[in-house]
Design a protein around this motif. Structure first.
Motif, PDB file in Angstrom:
ATOM      1  N   SER A  47       0.997  -1.720   0.127  1.00 57.73           N
ATOM      2  CA  SER A  47      -0.086  -0.103  -0.202  1.00 57.73           C
ATOM      3  C   SER A  47       1.286   1.417   0.311  1.00 57.73           C
ATOM      4  O   SER A  47       2.529   0.982   0.329  1.00 57.73           O
ATOM      5  N   PRO A  48       0.234   2.159  -0.534  1.00 56.42           N
ATOM      6  CA  PRO A  48       1.897   3.889  -0.718  1.00 56.42           C
ATOM      7  C   PRO A  48       1.348   3.548   0.375  1.00 56.42           C
ATOM      8  O   PRO A  48       3.027   4.962   0.656  1.00 56.42           O
ATOM      9  N   VAL A 405       2.861  13.644   5.991  1.00 57.83           N
ATOM     10  CA  VAL A 405       4.191  14.324   5.793  1.00 57.83           C
ATOM     11  C   VAL A 405       4.375  13.832   4.375  1.00 57.83           C
ATOM     12  O   VAL A 405       4.713  12.742   3.627  1.00 57.83           O
ATOM     13  N   LEU A 406       5.267  14.895   3.768  1.00 56.46           N
ATOM     14  CA  LEU A 406       5.727  14.867   2.002  1.00 56.46           C
ATOM     15  C   LEU A 406       6.966  14.179   1.662  1.00 56.46           C
ATOM     16  O   LEU A 406       7.383  15.447   1.912  1.00 56.46           O
ATOM     17  N   MET A 407       7.173  13.163   1.185  1.00 55.46           N
ATOM     18  CA  MET A 407       8.629  13.778   0.748  1.00 55.46           C
ATOM     19  C   MET A 407       9.013  13.328  -1.305  1.00 55.46           C
ATOM     20  O   MET A 407       8.070  12.741  -1.688  1.00 55.46           O
ATOM     21  N   VAL A 408       9.740  14.403  -0.906  1.00 58.59           N
ATOM     22  CA  VAL A 408      10.149  14.179  -2.464  1.00 58.59           C
ATOM     23  C   VAL A 408      11.596  14.107  -2.830  1.00 58.59           C
ATOM     24  O   VAL A 408      12.184  14.912  -1.900  1.00 58.59           O
ATOM     25  N   PRO A 409      11.973  14.016  -4.213  1.00 64.46           N
ATOM     26  CA  PRO A 409      13.325  13.709  -4.314  1.00 64.46           C
ATOM     27  C   PRO A 409      14.319  14.938  -4.009  1.00 64.46           C
ATOM     28  O   PRO A 409      13.494  16.219  -4.610  1.00 64.46           O
ATOM     29  N   ILE A 484      -3.318  16.057  -2.262  1.00 58.41           N
ATOM     30  CA  ILE A 484      -1.782  16.363  -2.130  1.00 58.41           C
ATOM     31  C   ILE A 484      -1.470  15.602  -2.976  1.00 58.41           C
ATOM     32  O   ILE A 484      -0.049  15.109  -3.585  1.00 58.41           O
ATOM     33  N   ARG A 485      -1.835  14.184  -3.504  1.00 57.17           N
ATOM     34  CA  ARG A 485      -1.373  13.073  -4.089  1.00 57.17           C
ATOM     35  C   ARG A 485      -1.179  13.454  -5.211  1.00 57.17           C
ATOM     36  O   ARG A 485      -0.639  13.163  -6.311  1.00 57.17           O
ATOM     37  N   LYS A 486      -2.446  14.188  -5.646  1.00 57.32           N
ATOM     38  CA  LYS A 486      -2.667  15.169  -7.616  1.00 57.32           C
ATOM     39  C   LYS A 486      -1.424  15.949  -7.969  1.00 57.32           C
ATOM     40  O   LYS A 486      -0.548  16.290  -8.324  1.00 57.32           O
ATOM     41  N   THR A 487      -1.424  16.907  -6.593  1.00 59.98           N
ATOM     42  CA  THR A 487      -0.842  17.680  -6.460  1.00 59.98           C
ATOM     43  C   THR A 487       1.023  17.453  -5.993  1.00 59.98           C
ATOM     44  O   THR A 487       1.613  17.517  -7.300  1.00 59.98           O
ATOM     45  N   TRP A 496       7.481  10.327  -5.546  1.00 57.05           N
ATOM     46  CA  TRP A 496       7.368  11.204  -4.370  1.00 57.05           C
ATOM     47  C   TRP A 496       6.240  10.091  -3.425  1.00 57.05           C
ATOM     48  O   TRP A 496       6.376   8.670  -3.335  1.00 57.05           O
ATOM     49  N   TYR A 497       5.622   9.660  -1.777  1.00 57.76           N
ATOM     50  CA  TYR A 497       6.244   9.069  -0.919  1.00 57.76           C
ATOM     51  C   TYR A 497       4.777  10.419   0.439  1.00 57.76           C
ATOM     52  O   TYR A 497       5.296  11.106   0.498  1.00 57.76           O
ATOM     53  N   LEU A 498       3.478  10.183   0.492  1.00 61.82           N
ATOM     54  CA  LEU A 498       2.830  10.135   1.474  1.00 61.82           C
ATOM     55  C   LEU A 498       2.328  10.111   2.309  1.00 61.82           C
ATOM     56  O   LEU A 498       2.097   8.314   2.189  1.00 61.82           O
TER      57      LEU A 498
END
Length: 686
Positions: A47-48, A405-409, A484-487, A496-498
């Motif tokens: 699951s994501p 919490v949103l993680m991006v490269p 948030i996931r779409k953005t 990305w990971y949320l």
């Protein structure tokens, strides 16, 4: 089988010794089994939200903020001091407060009031706290000691800690009340004062074996720990009762104690095994759930019923024969009537009851498909509890909020700044703590010391902590998760990971909703096939499964008509439990009907069947009803409350169907049953 049983009864003392040794070992083993109270830990690995949590644990020191702590009547300086004290508590890995979002050295009046009032309002300070999973109980208790009862705390970590302590004490209370009540029921429904002791001892050994063998799993869920043993006690009671009632029947025919037991074992093995196997299949169907609480509970309960059947066919006969003189000396007259008049009553009203049954089947099915649900842990403790009061107090002052919490490269700070700006355009997102928001997109990483930098950036990812004004679950919260996931997907496709309580609950909703139809359908098909092979009949499985499934639909439709919101987890599990545990009553009644029907016309067969099985069904059914309602009204854990209520009420529905509807179905479909059942020849008057 008769040869096996004879040989077994020749080694009575050896059998008792073997069970005694394993019971002692399992007492020790059961104390080593750990209990997990976090629902989200049971999400599938793919699951994501689970993947996001795994990435964050690998990349960052602190986890997801999982508690809100409010301290009243403090100045800014005092609030800062409390923040340091919170950070000093063992197990608290991070505390976010006002000074993480604004410069508190400047006058607060000239800064963003919306941000300030999300942390400090009317002399109340609100902290967003991250508590390590391994130390939740100790950390939450330490926080309570620090802030006192007059201040407040809430969040998933607090939920889990409170559940851990409360459930252990409450289950202990339930057992202390349930055992005397079940003992009383057995005294009323048996003919010896000593018989209940043997019955409860046999089931107690099966429960010990099951609890100890749970060590193979290492950790069990709070549902398995809280409801597993007590459900095993109530569900498997009928196997022992069925066997002893058969034993008493053969004793009345003049057989010796040992011969009567041999005949009872031989004659009842079919019905007990078919009942046990259908119950095991009902629970085993839970193993196929992707949501891992299903396999956790299903494996434990299926294993427990297996142990119960084992003890009924081995330990119980041995104990009865070893103590039979005590049985004889403690005989008392039957405390219940013969139920002949009840059989006559059922015969008179069974056709109208079948008509009512046919009328309610479709509405009950449709109603139960339209229930409203809670999916996560937010509503587990109601407003009457300390946690419920604390949650309400914090929400009244600071509003409903949760953290994601949103993680991006890492690396492209300009892109991160644009992403942050777009996220802030989402109405419910009122604050973001990140490198680009708190340090600045134009500031190179090298300008920050390592301790400050690691709060925002890891080797691979930049982390954004979003404060969102929603509850942890519900239509609004789930809408925000999707936005948030779409953005994030627009800026960093598939990179990305949320993570967060709302995110996990959203994934939980998708997972267990998908599980529902599959698990129930598999359970129904499997039980149908077992009944098909057991009775060698096409008609009987259809009648029995339809009857119990309708009882389940009626049970769940009551929640719809009363506008009650159910915990989806309880809704999902109760179908398998009610089907697996109460189909036994229908099997028992049908078996006895077939026996009586071979020598009686159908009206008399119905009456004799009701008279012969009522005590057995009442004994087991009442036990399950008591256990269900004790669970519902003693535990403060919302999911266990709901599960107990549905089990207690569902058992009553199943008993009503079996007593008043099933006889009418057997009567009306008598010819169809005879024609579609191999080896059955019903009695006909010349």
């Amino acid at each position: 089988m008769e040869v096996f049983f004879r040989r077994m009864l020749n080694h009575k003392k050896l059998i008792v010794f073997i069970f005694l040794v394993f019971s002692i070992l399992c007492i020790f083993f059961s104390r080593q089994v750990k209990v997990n109270y976090n629902i989200n830990d049971y999400l599938p690995e793919d699951s994501p939200s689970t993947q996001a949590i795994n990435v964050m644990e690998d990349e960052f020191e602190g986890g997801i903020p999982n508690a809100r702590v409010m301290i009243s009547n403090v100045t800014v300086a005092e609030a800062l001091d409390y923040k340091e004290k919170l950070l000093d508590i063992n197990g608290v890995s991070n505390v976010i407060w006002l000074n993480d979002s604004v410069n508190i050295r400047k006058p607060l009046i000239i800064q963003d009031s919306e941000i300030i009032e999300s942390y400090y309002k009317d002399n109340n300070a609100l902290y967003t706290v991250t508590i390590d999973e391994k130390n939740r109980v100790e950390s939450v208790n330490s926080i309570r000691d620090l802030i006192g009862r007059d201040n407040a705390m809430t969040g998933s970590a607090v939920n889990d800690a409170v559940a851990t302590e409360a459930t252990v004490n409450e289950i202990s209370r339930i057992v202390k009340i349930a055992i005397p009540l079940l003992f009383l029921i057995l005294i009323i429904t048996t003919t010896s004062w000593f018989e209940p002791v043997i019955l409860l001892t046999t089931i107690g050994v099966a429960i010990l074996l099951n609890s100890g063998s749970n060590l193979m799993f290492g950790t069990v869920s709070f549902i398995t720990n809280g409801a597993g043993n007590i459900l095993q006690l109530a569900i498997s009671l009928d196997y022992s009762v069925f066997l002893l009632h058969r034993f008493e029947e053969f004793r009345k025919q003049g057989l010796s104690a040992e011969e009567a037991m041999l005949q009872a074992l031989y004659k009842s093995i079919g019905s007990i095994l078919s009942s046990g196997i259908t119950t095991i299949i009902g629970f085993a169907a839970l193993i196929l759930m992707r949501f891992k609480i299903g396999p956790d509970l299903g494996l434990s309960l299926a294993k427990g019923i297996g142990f119960s059947i084992l003890t009924v066919f081995t330990l119980l006969p041995v104990l009865v024969l070893l103590t039979y003189k005590v049985f004889e000396k403690t005989r008392h007259r039957p405390l219940l009537p013969e139920f002949n008049k009840f059989g006559i009553l059922v015969r008179k009203i069974m056709i109208p009851m079948v008509i009512i049954f046919c009328i309610v089947v479709v509405p009950a099915y449709l109603a139960q498909t339209h229930n409203s649900f809670y999916y996560g842990s937010e509503h587990i403790f109601d407003k009457s509890t300390q946690l419920g009061k604390d949650t309400e107090k914090i929400n009244d002052i600071f509003g409903k909020a949760n953290t994601m919490v949103l993680m991006v490269p890492r690396g492209d700070t300009a892109n991160e700044k644009n992403l942050s700006d777009d996220l802030k355009d989402i109405t419910e997102v009122n604050n973001i703590i990140s490198y680009v928001d708190n340090v600045g997109a134009e500031v190179p990483y090298e300008y920050l010391d390592e301790n400050t930098l690691e709060n925002f950036v890891s080797k691979k990812y930049s982390r954004m902590v979003l404060k969102v004004e929603t509850q942890y679950e519900g239509e609004k919260a789930f809408k925000v998760v999707k936005e948030i996931r779409k953005t994030a997907e627009d800026y960093y496709p598939n990179e990305w990971y949320l993570a967060g309580e709302s995110v996990s609950t959203y994934d939980l909703k998708d997972t267990i909703t998908d599980d529902n139809i599959r698990v129930n359908l598999i359970a129904i098909i499997a039980i149908f096939l077992v009944l098909l092979l057991t009775f060698r009949s096409l008609a009987i499985p259809i009648i029995l499964v339809l009857g119990i499934e309708t009882a389940i639909w009626i049970n769940l439709s009551i929640s719809y008509f009363s506008n009650s919101i159910l915990f989806y987890l309880a809704y999902l599990i109760v179908g398998s439990i009610q089907l697996g545990s109460t189909v036994d009553y229908a099997i028992l009644m049908t078996n006895r009907y077939l026996e009586f029907r071979s020598g009686l016309v159908k009206q008399e067969a119905i009456q004799q069947t009701i008279s012969s099985v009522t005590v057995s069904i009442l004994t087991s059914g009442t036990a399950l009803v008591i256990v269900g309602y004790l669970l519902a009204y003693i535990t403060s854990h919302g999911v266990l409350q709901e599960l107990g209520l549905l089990i207690g009420r569902g058992t009553l529905m199943s008993m009503a169907i079996v007593f008043f509807v099933l006889p009418g179905l057997l009567y009306l479909l008598d010819t169809f049953i005879e024609r579609t059942t191999i080896g059955v020849k019903f009695f006909r008057k010349e």
